[in-house]
Write an enzyme that holds these catalytic residues in place. Structure first.
Site, PDB file in Angstrom:
ATOM      1  N   ASP A  49     -44.406  31.382  14.587  1.00 40.29           N
ATOM      2  CA  ASP A  49     -44.312  30.050  15.210  1.00 40.29           C
ATOM      3  C   ASP A  49     -43.329  29.168  14.432  1.00 40.29           C
ATOM      4  O   ASP A  49     -43.048  28.038  14.838  1.00 40.29           O
ATOM      5  CB  ASP A  49     -45.688  29.391  15.354  1.00 40.29           C
ATOM      6  CG  ASP A  49     -46.364  29.139  14.025  1.00 40.29           C
ATOM      7  OD1 ASP A  49     -45.859  29.603  12.978  1.00 40.29           O
ATOM      8  OD2 ASP A  49     -47.419  28.460  14.015  1.00 40.29           O
ATOM      9  N   SER A  50     -42.755  29.707  13.361  1.00 38.19           N
ATOM     10  CA  SER A  50     -41.634  29.039  12.687  1.00 38.19           C
ATOM     11  C   SER A  50     -40.488  28.811  13.677  1.00 38.19           C
ATOM     12  O   SER A  50     -39.599  28.000  13.418  1.00 38.19           O
ATOM     13  CB  SER A  50     -41.145  29.881  11.501  1.00 38.19           C
ATOM     14  OG  SER A  50     -40.881  31.207  11.903  1.00 38.19           O
ATOM     15  N   ASP A  88     -47.347  35.338  16.552  1.00 36.28           N
ATOM     16  CA  ASP A  88     -48.178  34.264  16.012  1.00 36.28           C
ATOM     17  C   ASP A  88     -48.971  33.572  17.112  1.00 36.28           C
ATOM     18  O   ASP A  88     -48.417  33.256  18.175  1.00 36.28           O
ATOM     19  CB  ASP A  88     -47.270  33.197  15.374  1.00 36.28           C
ATOM     20  CG  ASP A  88     -47.431  33.116  13.875  1.00 36.28           C
ATOM     21  OD1 ASP A  88     -48.470  33.560  13.340  1.00 36.28           O
ATOM     22  OD2 ASP A  88     -46.498  32.604  13.221  1.00 36.28           O
ATOM     23  N   LYS A 118     -51.033  37.270  14.984  1.00 35.33           N
ATOM     24  CA  LYS A 118     -51.286  36.717  13.642  1.00 35.33           C
ATOM     25  C   LYS A 118     -51.933  35.358  13.806  1.00 35.33           C
ATOM     26  O   LYS A 118     -51.553  34.589  14.687  1.00 35.33           O
ATOM     27  CB  LYS A 118     -49.991  36.587  12.840  1.00 35.33           C
ATOM     28  CG  LYS A 118     -50.198  35.874  11.494  1.00 35.33           C
ATOM     29  CD  LYS A 118     -49.031  36.068  10.546  1.00 35.33           C
ATOM     30  CE  LYS A 118     -47.911  35.098  10.723  1.00 35.33           C
ATOM     31  NZ  LYS A 118     -48.273  33.664  10.538  1.00 35.33           N
ATOM     32  N   GLU A 120     -53.600  31.952  11.322  1.00 36.50           N
ATOM     33  CA  GLU A 120     -53.720  31.372   9.986  1.00 36.50           C
ATOM     34  C   GLU A 120     -55.186  31.066   9.688  1.00 36.50           C
ATOM     35  O   GLU A 120     -55.891  30.510  10.529  1.00 36.50           O
ATOM     36  CB  GLU A 120     -52.896  30.078   9.895  1.00 36.50           C
ATOM     37  CG  GLU A 120     -51.404  30.322  10.008  1.00 36.50           C
ATOM     38  CD  GLU A 120     -50.567  29.046   9.893  1.00 36.50           C
ATOM     39  OE1 GLU A 120     -51.098  27.976   9.512  1.00 36.50           O
ATOM     40  OE2 GLU A 120     -49.363  29.130  10.189  1.00 36.50           O
ATOM     41  N   GLU A 187     -48.869  33.458   1.758  1.00 37.79           N
ATOM     42  CA  GLU A 187     -47.691  32.569   1.710  1.00 37.79           C
ATOM     43  C   GLU A 187     -47.816  31.522   0.607  1.00 37.79           C
ATOM     44  O   GLU A 187     -48.862  30.874   0.443  1.00 37.79           O
ATOM     45  CB  GLU A 187     -47.503  31.854   3.058  1.00 37.79           C
ATOM     46  CG  GLU A 187     -46.323  30.870   3.020  1.00 37.79           C
ATOM     47  CD  GLU A 187     -45.808  30.417   4.375  1.00 37.79           C
ATOM     48  OE1 GLU A 187     -46.354  30.853   5.410  1.00 37.79           O
ATOM     49  OE2 GLU A 187     -44.844  29.637   4.378  1.00 37.79           O
TER      50      GLU A 187
HETATM   51  O1  KIV Z   1     -44.148  31.542  11.443  1.00 34.57           O
HETATM   52  C1  KIV Z   1     -43.664  32.371  10.643  1.00 34.57           C
HETATM   53  O2  KIV Z   1     -42.493  32.753  10.738  1.00 34.57           O
HETATM   54  C2  KIV Z   1     -44.548  32.880   9.608  1.00 34.57           C
HETATM   55  C3  KIV Z   1     -43.947  33.681   8.491  1.00 34.57           C
HETATM   56  C4  KIV Z   1     -42.895  32.975   7.772  1.00 34.57           C
HETATM   57  C5  KIV Z   1     -44.965  34.290   7.624  1.00 34.57           C
HETATM   58  O3  KIV Z   1     -45.707  32.679   9.656  1.00 34.57           O
END
Ligand code: KIV
Length: 276
Positions: A49-50, A88, A118, A120, A187
């Protein structure tokens, strides 16, 4: 019957089996062309989600929606054939209840064909991860610095300096392991914490700004290519500087268009081919 032999995708079981073995290579990808370039070199493509910050110019990841993740996830699946693709779960798509998490994770798996999601969280997500894993949703967990909790965690800072915080991160990593996560992103923790928890849990740890002792590393692709200039974490090594290359290409193109020096190839629309 087709005789074509297709390389099979890396599965979450393959990833799980790499604990203590050859380090896992992980990079983010948000689009099909980038996925195509990275696919031969990585074990996991993470549709993080970056993308909210890197692609859409947001200040945090909090504004990313489930539909955005699904659309980018589908693009990355189309652009890859070998890597395990992990997508994510964005903010507010899984924290409310384990049922909400299942409903949305099931959408991600069904609509993209990816290998895993994924999310968090550590102990607070234990119950949710167990619920998902027991119902066929492979989960990559994410502990330490959790960007979706940036407002309650006091910004983007290194985690685990204080003894109680270090103990809490280690307890989080144990909890997600117990709950059935197949691996965990660690992280922004201080090195000894990532090292210690990599030794004490049975699933692969994937570090980002954590420790080379982790079972793998993940970085944001645009960071290592010099394409995301807004903010580059200290631990990121740049393997290429594509920013100035793109800048020069755009400037050369603009100069050619303005001076009408843009090449007109023979096959240009409207130019009839000479007959033999
Ligand atoms: O959102 C993302 O790209 C991430 C990674 C940097 C671990 O969670």
């Amino acid at each position: 019957m087709s005789t074509e032999i297709r390389a099979r995708r890396i599965t979450t079981r393959d990833v799980r089996a790499r604990k203590g073995g050859e380090p896992l290579v992980v990079l983010t990808a948000y689009t099909a062309p980038i996925a195509r370039l990275l696919d031969p070199h990585v074990d996991i493509l993470l549709v993080g989600d970056s993308l909210g910050m890197v692609l859409y110019g947001m200040d945090t990841t909090l504004g990313v929606s489930l539909d955005m993740m699904i659309n980018h996830g589908r693009a990355v699946m189309r652009g890859s054939s070998r890597a395990c693709v992990v997508i994510d779960m964005p903010f507010a798509s899984y924290q409310e209840s384990r049922e909400q998490a299942f409903r949305n994770a099931a959408r991600v798996l069904a609509e993209t064909g990816c290998g895993a999601v994924k999310l968090e969280g550590g102990r607070e997500m234990e119950d949710t991860i167990r619920f998902l894993a027991e119902r066929g949703v492979p989960v990559m967990a994410h502990v330490g610095l959790k960007p979706q909790s940036v407002h309650t965690a006091g910004g983007f800072r290194a985690h685990g300096r204080a003894e109680d915080e270090a103990a809490a991160i280690r307890a989080d990593a144990r909890a997600v392991t117990e709950a059935g996560a197949f691996c965990v992103v660690v992280e922004g923790t201080v090195e000894p914490v990532a090292r210690a928890l990599s030794e004490e849990i049975a699933i692969p740890t994937i570090g980002i700004g954590a420790s080379p002792a982790c079972d793998g590393q993940v970085l944001v692709t645009e960071d290592i290519l010099g394409l995301f200039a807004d903010f580059t974490p200290k631990f990121v090594k740049r393997y290429a500087e594509l920013g100035p290359i793109i800048d020069k290409a755009a400037a050369d193109y603009a100069a050619e268009v303005k001076s009408r020096a843009f090449p007109a190839p023979a096959h240009c629309f409207g130019v009839p081919k000479p007959k033999d």
